[in-house]
Design a protein around this motif. Structure first.
Motif, PDB file in Angstrom:
ATOM      1  N   TYR A 210       8.159  15.325  13.479  1.00 51.71           N
ATOM      2  CA  TYR A 210       6.931  14.858  12.827  1.00 51.71           C
ATOM      3  C   TYR A 210       7.329  13.835  11.772  1.00 51.71           C
ATOM      4  O   TYR A 210       8.399  13.937  11.165  1.00 51.71           O
ATOM      5  N   VAL A 211       6.460  12.843  11.556  1.00 53.79           N
ATOM      6  CA  VAL A 211       6.668  11.854  10.499  1.00 53.79           C
ATOM      7  C   VAL A 211       5.426  11.840   9.616  1.00 53.79           C
ATOM      8  O   VAL A 211       4.308  11.648  10.100  1.00 53.79           O
ATOM      9  N   CYS A 212       5.660  12.063   8.333  1.00 53.55           N
ATOM     10  CA  CYS A 212       4.590  12.153   7.341  1.00 53.55           C
ATOM     11  C   CYS A 212       4.699  10.937   6.418  1.00 53.55           C
ATOM     12  O   CYS A 212       5.528  10.913   5.508  1.00 53.55           O
ATOM     13  N   ALA A 213       3.863   9.914   6.656  1.00 54.86           N
ATOM     14  CA  ALA A 213       3.941   8.663   5.902  1.00 54.86           C
ATOM     15  C   ALA A 213       2.803   8.608   4.881  1.00 54.86           C
ATOM     16  O   ALA A 213       1.688   8.192   5.188  1.00 54.86           O
ATOM     17  N   SER A 214       3.100   9.033   3.668  1.00 60.65           N
ATOM     18  CA  SER A 214       2.099   9.085   2.604  1.00 60.65           C
ATOM     19  C   SER A 214       2.021   7.748   1.883  1.00 60.65           C
ATOM     20  O   SER A 214       2.945   7.371   1.150  1.00 60.65           O
ATOM     21  N   THR A 215       0.928   7.034   2.068  1.00 64.19           N
ATOM     22  CA  THR A 215       0.790   5.742   1.391  1.00 64.19           C
ATOM     23  C   THR A 215       0.626   5.907  -0.119  1.00 64.19           C
ATOM     24  O   THR A 215       0.895   4.962  -0.867  1.00 64.19           O
ATOM     25  N   LYS A 216       0.230   7.081  -0.553  1.00 57.58           N
ATOM     26  CA  LYS A 216       0.078   7.311  -2.000  1.00 57.58           C
ATOM     27  C   LYS A 216       1.401   7.180  -2.736  1.00 57.58           C
ATOM     28  O   LYS A 216       1.449   6.665  -3.855  1.00 57.58           O
ATOM     29  N   VAL A 217       2.494   7.596  -2.103  1.00 53.12           N
ATOM     30  CA  VAL A 217       3.784   7.553  -2.798  1.00 53.12           C
ATOM     31  C   VAL A 217       4.276   6.118  -2.969  1.00 53.12           C
ATOM     32  O   VAL A 217       5.165   5.859  -3.795  1.00 53.12           O
ATOM     33  N   LEU A 218       3.706   5.182  -2.230  1.00 53.40           N
ATOM     34  CA  LEU A 218       4.144   3.794  -2.343  1.00 53.40           C
ATOM     35  C   LEU A 218       3.733   3.165  -3.663  1.00 53.40           C
ATOM     36  O   LEU A 218       4.226   2.088  -4.014  1.00 53.40           O
ATOM     37  N   SER A 219       2.855   3.827  -4.422  1.00 50.04           N
ATOM     38  CA  SER A 219       2.410   3.277  -5.709  1.00 50.04           C
ATOM     39  C   SER A 219       3.553   3.174  -6.707  1.00 50.04           C
ATOM     40  O   SER A 219       3.493   2.368  -7.645  1.00 50.04           O
ATOM     41  N   THR A 220       4.586   3.974  -6.533  1.00 53.42           N
ATOM     42  CA  THR A 220       5.716   3.946  -7.459  1.00 53.42           C
ATOM     43  C   THR A 220       6.888   3.115  -6.938  1.00 53.42           C
ATOM     44  O   THR A 220       7.946   3.073  -7.561  1.00 53.42           O
ATOM     45  N   LEU A 221       6.696   2.440  -5.801  1.00 55.28           N
ATOM     46  CA  LEU A 221       7.778   1.670  -5.204  1.00 55.28           C
ATOM     47  C   LEU A 221       7.987   0.373  -5.994  1.00 55.28           C
ATOM     48  O   LEU A 221       7.048  -0.379  -6.219  1.00 55.28           O
ATOM     49  N   PRO A 222       9.227   0.074  -6.402  1.00 55.86           N
ATOM     50  CA  PRO A 222       9.490  -1.179  -7.122  1.00 55.86           C
ATOM     51  C   PRO A 222       9.174  -2.396  -6.266  1.00 55.86           C
ATOM     52  O   PRO A 222       9.207  -2.341  -5.030  1.00 55.86           O
ATOM     53  N   SER A 223       8.893  -3.513  -6.911  1.00 57.36           N
ATOM     54  CA  SER A 223       8.507  -4.739  -6.199  1.00 57.36           C
ATOM     55  C   SER A 223       9.572  -5.175  -5.204  1.00 57.36           C
ATOM     56  O   SER A 223       9.256  -5.625  -4.094  1.00 57.36           O
ATOM     57  N   ARG A 224      10.827  -5.053  -5.602  1.00 53.56           N
ATOM     58  CA  ARG A 224      11.925  -5.443  -4.703  1.00 53.56           C
ATOM     59  C   ARG A 224      11.881  -4.636  -3.412  1.00 53.56           C
ATOM     60  O   ARG A 224      12.074  -5.172  -2.321  1.00 53.56           O
ATOM     61  N   GLU A 225      11.608  -3.328  -3.517  1.00 46.88           N
ATOM     62  CA  GLU A 225      11.589  -2.477  -2.336  1.00 46.88           C
ATOM     63  C   GLU A 225      10.324  -2.697  -1.512  1.00 46.88           C
ATOM     64  O   GLU A 225      10.331  -2.496  -0.299  1.00 46.88           O
ATOM     65  N   TRP A 226       9.246  -3.109  -2.166  1.00 48.18           N
ATOM     66  CA  TRP A 226       8.039  -3.436  -1.413  1.00 48.18           C
ATOM     67  C   TRP A 226       8.301  -4.648  -0.520  1.00 48.18           C
ATOM     68  O   TRP A 226       8.002  -4.636   0.674  1.00 48.18           O
ATOM     69  N   ALA A 227       8.872  -5.692  -1.123  1.00 46.50           N
ATOM     70  CA  ALA A 227       9.193  -6.889  -0.341  1.00 46.50           C
ATOM     71  C   ALA A 227      10.184  -6.560   0.770  1.00 46.50           C
ATOM     72  O   ALA A 227      10.117  -7.128   1.867  1.00 46.50           O
ATOM     73  N   CYS A 228      11.095  -5.623   0.501  1.00 49.65           N
ATOM     74  CA  CYS A 228      12.066  -5.191   1.506  1.00 49.65           C
ATOM     75  C   CYS A 228      11.350  -4.657   2.756  1.00 49.65           C
ATOM     76  O   CYS A 228      11.657  -5.045   3.879  1.00 49.65           O
ATOM     77  N   GLY A 229      10.373  -3.794   2.553  1.00 55.65           N
ATOM     78  CA  GLY A 229       9.607  -3.271   3.682  1.00 55.65           C
ATOM     79  C   GLY A 229       8.812  -4.353   4.383  1.00 55.65           C
ATOM     80  O   GLY A 229       8.683  -4.346   5.616  1.00 55.65           O
ATOM     81  N   CYS A 230       8.305  -5.315   3.615  1.00 52.86           N
ATOM     82  CA  CYS A 230       7.555  -6.421   4.218  1.00 52.86           C
ATOM     83  C   CYS A 230       8.441  -7.229   5.160  1.00 52.86           C
ATOM     84  O   CYS A 230       7.957  -7.764   6.166  1.00 52.86           O
ATOM     85  N   GLY A 231       9.735  -7.320   4.850  1.00 49.25           N
ATOM     86  CA  GLY A 231      10.652  -8.034   5.731  1.00 49.25           C
ATOM     87  C   GLY A 231      10.726  -7.406   7.109  1.00 49.25           C
ATOM     88  O   GLY A 231      10.720  -8.113   8.129  1.00 49.25           O
ATOM     89  N   GLU A 232      10.773  -6.088   7.175  1.00 46.48           N
ATOM     90  CA  GLU A 232      10.821  -5.410   8.473  1.00 46.48           C
ATOM     91  C   GLU A 232       9.490  -5.518   9.210  1.00 46.48           C
ATOM     92  O   GLU A 232       9.454  -5.605  10.441  1.00 46.48           O
ATOM     93  N   ILE A 233       8.379  -5.507   8.461  1.00 48.88           N
ATOM     94  CA  ILE A 233       7.081  -5.690   9.106  1.00 48.88           C
ATOM     95  C   ILE A 233       7.011  -7.085   9.722  1.00 48.88           C
ATOM     96  O   ILE A 233       6.543  -7.258  10.867  1.00 48.88           O
TER      97      ILE A 233
END
Length: 369
Positions: free
Chosen positions: A169-192
């Motif tokens: 099972y994979v539990c992807a909680s978008t609520k926890v992304l509120s604490t993600l630093p900007s650098r790590e947000w952009a990191c995920g955008c790269g894979e998208i």
């Protein structure tokens, strides 16, 4: 907004759900009671790291305990260095001390490092116990939590020891992304962005239209981007579960140069997504030179990456050093480096490229910095 569910169906594997939504971590325990592999687990071990545990470990444990699971925890140091055989050995010993059996389960609560480490240790302890992925970074949600790759690093390179083990099972909680630093947000955008280029016109142009909203963390756009990326990856993995048929190679778009950047710049200097984005820029230009990729594709990809907060890096290294690192990649066969090249949006080719051609283009890449 209700959670989105994506079902991952891989031949010869038990199907599993990826649930994407703000409150899915709150319901983790109740949902695991509905999953065949975990419904009767006598104990659940939550593996997290020192960045994530202070924020979300208690919430995860409370959800599991509310569903009448016995819960234990292991918290490892945050960072890529933790993904090692030494730390894995410590986790195996802790699992043995807890008397975990094959009917127990491990929940990976964290980003890609935690997910890879938890998946690897769970898949090898007792010759395999169930793993559940609860990713807390955008990168892990769209990439490493789905598809079953696990692993640890050696001094010789990243992910050289690992297994293919699908989560239950994979539990992807978008609520926890509120604490993600900007650098790590952009990191995920790269894979998208990588997924959109390889997948289809429809995904790519949807992402191009919504790039600024994703960069600014619009909730609905984020959930949609995660779901689209998961559907894309699940489809690829279903065709090539163990990376033996060549189909799954497309997921390495941007990674050939990207991994070399991470290695030579020093792990952590640039995020994985930023390095992959640089690799995508390089591969598209290489494709234009040797595979007929349209310059319009190169420009459209550049514009998308810029909008997502992933500008071209100012860093470079000697072409010979870059090539030497590329040749150490575990996907190299016969000493010849392969690149995933975008022929067009939604069309790609895996091509062997001779050393002299790579060096020529690496020299041009270095001069552009």
């Amino acid at each position: 907004m209700p959670a989105t569910k994506v079902i991952v169906n891989i031949p010869d594997e038990r199907p599993y759900d990826v649930r994407i939504g703000a409150d899915v971590l709150d319901g983790l325990g109740n949902y695991l009671r509905r999953v065949d592999a975990t419904e009767n687990a006598p104990r659940i071990l939550v593996l997290s790291d020192t960045n994530v545990a202070p924020l979300y470990l208690e919430e995860a444990k409370a959800s599991l305990r509310a569903a009448d699971y016995r819960v234990s925890e292991i918290v490892v140091p945050a960072g890529e260095k933790t993904k090692s055989v030494e730390v894995a050995s410590e986790i195996w010993e802790a699992m043995a001390g807890l008397k975990l059996g094959r009917d127990c389960a491990v929940v990976a609560l964290g980003g890609g490092v935690v997910g890879d480490l938890a998946g690897f240790t769970a898949s090898t302890f007792m010759r395999g116990i169930t793993v559940v992925q609860a990713p807390t970074s955008l990168l892990a949600m769209v990439d490493s939590s789905v598809g079953g790759k696990t692993g640890v690093n050696l001094s010789a390179g990243k992910n050289l020891v690992g297994t293919f083990t699908q989560p239950a099972y994979v539990c992807a909680s978008t609520k926890v992304l509120s604490t993600l630093p900007s650098r790590e947000w952009a990191c995920g955008c790269g894979e998208i962005a990588k997924s959109s280029v390889i997948d289809s016109d429809e995904f790519f142009f949807w992402l191009s239209d919504n790039a600024s909203a994703l960069a600014s963390r619009d909730h609905d756009v984020t959930a949609e981007a995660i779901a689209r990326s998961v559907v894309f990856k699940a489809d690829v993995v279903a065709q090539d579960k163990t990376e033996s048929r060549g189909v799954r190679e497309c997921l390495n778009y941007g990674h050939t140069l990207g991994h070399a950047v991470e290695s030579l710049a020093g792990y952590g200097t640039y995020s994985h997504g930023a390095a992959v984005a640089e690799g995508m820029r390089f591969a598209a230009r290489l494709g234009a030179a040797i595979a007929g990729t349209s310059i319009d594709v190169v420009r459209a990809q550049d514009n998308l990456l810029d909008e997502l907060g992933l500008p071209a890096l100012s860093w470079s290294a000697a072409p010979e050093d870059m090539l030497a690192v590329m040749k150490r990649d575990k996907k190299v066969r016969g000493g010849v480096v392969k690149f995933v090249l975008p022929l067009d949006i939604g069309q790609w080719e895996l091509r062997e490229v001779e050393d002299d051609v790579i060096l020529e283009h690496l020299a041009a890449w270095a001069r552009s910095k």
